[in-house]
Design a protein around this motif. Structure first.
Motif, short mmCIF file in Angstrom:
data_model
loop_
_atom_site.label_atom_id
_atom_site.label_comp_id
_atom_site.label_asym_id
_atom_site.label_seq_id
_atom_site.Cartn_x
_atom_site.Cartn_y
_atom_site.Cartn_z
N HIS A 32 -4.78 -19.75 -39.69
CA HIS A 32 -3.34 -19.65 -39.95
C HIS A 32 -2.53 -20.02 -38.70
CE1 HIS A 32 0.47 -18.45 -41.56
NE2 HIS A 32 0.64 -17.64 -40.52
N LYS A 37 1.60 -24.15 -41.62
CA LYS A 37 2.28 -24.64 -42.83
C LYS A 37 1.39 -24.63 -44.06
CE LYS A 37 5.99 -25.74 -40.54
NZ LYS A 37 7.07 -24.81 -40.52
N GLU A 39 -0.12 -23.09 -46.87
CA GLU A 39 0.12 -21.87 -47.63
C GLU A 39 -1.18 -21.27 -48.18
OE1 GLU A 39 2.57 -21.00 -51.58
OE2 GLU A 39 3.76 -21.91 -49.98
#
Length: 107
Positions: A32, A37, A39
């Motif tokens: 992460h 970005k 998701e």
């Protein structure tokens, strides 16, 4: 209960679960941080945390049960309880960093 028997009852499994939870959680956190970005990483991490909370909670309750009822082996089970609980502050730190990095609570 012999030392070998109670070691195999919960000790090995609880240690493996604690290490696996730490490893997978750290991997998802690092992914992460590298790809903020994406998701799918965030969603995967969220579901992993839910599953890990449940599994580690069951393991912790089992260890507490053994700590209470197997009085001769309290030191052993106490150490295993601390090992499982060591993931809590690490998970809280990862959560804090993640929430601050995505500005989820800023208005």
């Amino acid at each position: 209960m012999t030392k070998q028997t109670y070691a195999s009852v919960t000790g090995k499994l609880s240690t493996q679960i604690a290490i696996a939870s730490f490893g997978i959680g750290t991997l998802l956190f690092l992914l992460h941080q590298l790809f903020p970005k994406e998701e799918i990483i965030f969603v995967s991490g969220f579901f992993f945390v839910l599953i890990a909370l449940f599994v580690n909670g069951v393991v912790l309750l089992n260890l507490i049960h053994h700590f209470i009822f197997f009085r001769d082996h309290r030191e052993y089970f106490g150490i295993k309880i601390l090992l499982v609980m060591a993931n809590l502050p690490i998970a809280a730190l990862f959560f804090y960093i993640t929430i601050n990095s995505i500005n989820l609570f800023t208005f």
